[in-house]
Design an enzyme around this catalytic site. Sequence first.
Site, short mmCIF file in Angstrom:
data_model
loop_
_atom_site.label_atom_id
_atom_site.label_comp_id
_atom_site.label_asym_id
_atom_site.label_seq_id
_atom_site.Cartn_x
_atom_site.Cartn_y
_atom_site.Cartn_z
N ASP A 227 44.32 23.61 -22.18
CA ASP A 227 44.76 23.28 -23.54
C ASP A 227 43.84 23.99 -24.52
O ASP A 227 42.88 24.67 -24.12
CB ASP A 227 44.75 21.76 -23.76
CG ASP A 227 45.86 21.30 -24.71
OD1 ASP A 227 46.04 21.96 -25.76
OD2 ASP A 227 46.54 20.32 -24.41
N HIS B 51 59.97 22.65 -26.21
CA HIS B 51 60.75 22.15 -27.35
C HIS B 51 59.96 22.18 -28.66
O HIS B 51 60.50 21.93 -29.72
CB HIS B 51 61.32 20.75 -27.06
CG HIS B 51 60.33 19.64 -27.05
ND1 HIS B 51 60.71 18.32 -26.91
CD2 HIS B 51 58.99 19.62 -27.17
CE1 HIS B 51 59.64 17.55 -26.94
NE2 HIS B 51 58.59 18.32 -27.09
#
Length: 356
Positions: free
Chosen positions: A220, A259
């Site tokens: 991340d 998304h």
Amino acid sequence: MAEIEFTTTELMEAQGQVWNLLFSYLKSMCLKSSVELGIADALKKQGKPMKLSELTSALSIPPSKFEPFSRFMTTLVHLELFAEKLDDSGATMYALTPASRLLVKDEAMSIIPFLTLHLDPMICDSSHVLGPWFKSPTETPFELYFGKGFWDVAREKPEFSKMFNEGMTSDSRLVSDVVMMTCRDVFKGLKSVVDVGGGNGTMARSIAHVFPEINCTVFDLPHVIDALEDRQPGVEYVGGDMFVSVPHANAILLKSIFHDWNDEECVKILQRCKEAIPSKVEGGKLIIIDAVVGAATNKHARTIETQLLLDLLMMNLISGRERNECEWQNIFLSAGFKDYKITHFLGLRSIIELYP
């Protein structure tokens, strides 16, 4: 061209349809209120269905509110948050449903943090300017309403950022439990997995627990990794930018990542992931957990509607989108992938295995 005429019956039915849409915000408020009152917690603690008098007593609701609370419960039952049962004397008893089972606090599968996040004004309020936004030059309704982008606001407001991370973590806990119970074979035989955008590593920890032989890495942004306090031994944590490069592994996991981004950005992410895995013959693949709009084991209209509402949410907040299979296929091909397999089993979401 002649104007289309509608019958009185059609117009009255249409009024009912419009009113249902008009008052739908009260469904969210019922959901929020049931959590605030702790109805699911009281029923879980009791361990069996409860009469209204028992439930009001457990929730410390005064007698003056018994009658309106009964009406409230009638609505919650209609919304299938709770169930009604009759005891031997014919008295109404209230019980948990699968939906309210997810509303029990402090349990592994509780989605309360996810619910709290999405009912927060920071998420909800910008939807008021959805209409004007279509004529606005701003990128999202969120930016039009707040004057800044979603991620900028999240960085500036630590409490909201904390709420966001807790909400996403609660969703990952539920999904990881379901994946490991029903579809763990997608990880079988892998030697290493990198969880891209893995946050605090909920998914990676679940994989490592079930498959201790797999080397798991959480990848991340550096500030996300640096802020992690609860790190599981045996799981590696790496900071970086998925648009630049991704750590090499047998497989790359991407849960609820695509998304958030437009097609061009998704292609870039896919290309970086493709560079990080071996060929299909050597066991390389991407494992994507996301919605495939219109394709699910449950063809109920509610499932499709929820996927479409999620699409509007992404559009409202961050210029993201949900995709149908054709739209997924387009970005796969653009990124140089040709072979994929979709498993529909996560309700609103699916698992996509994508091969180089």
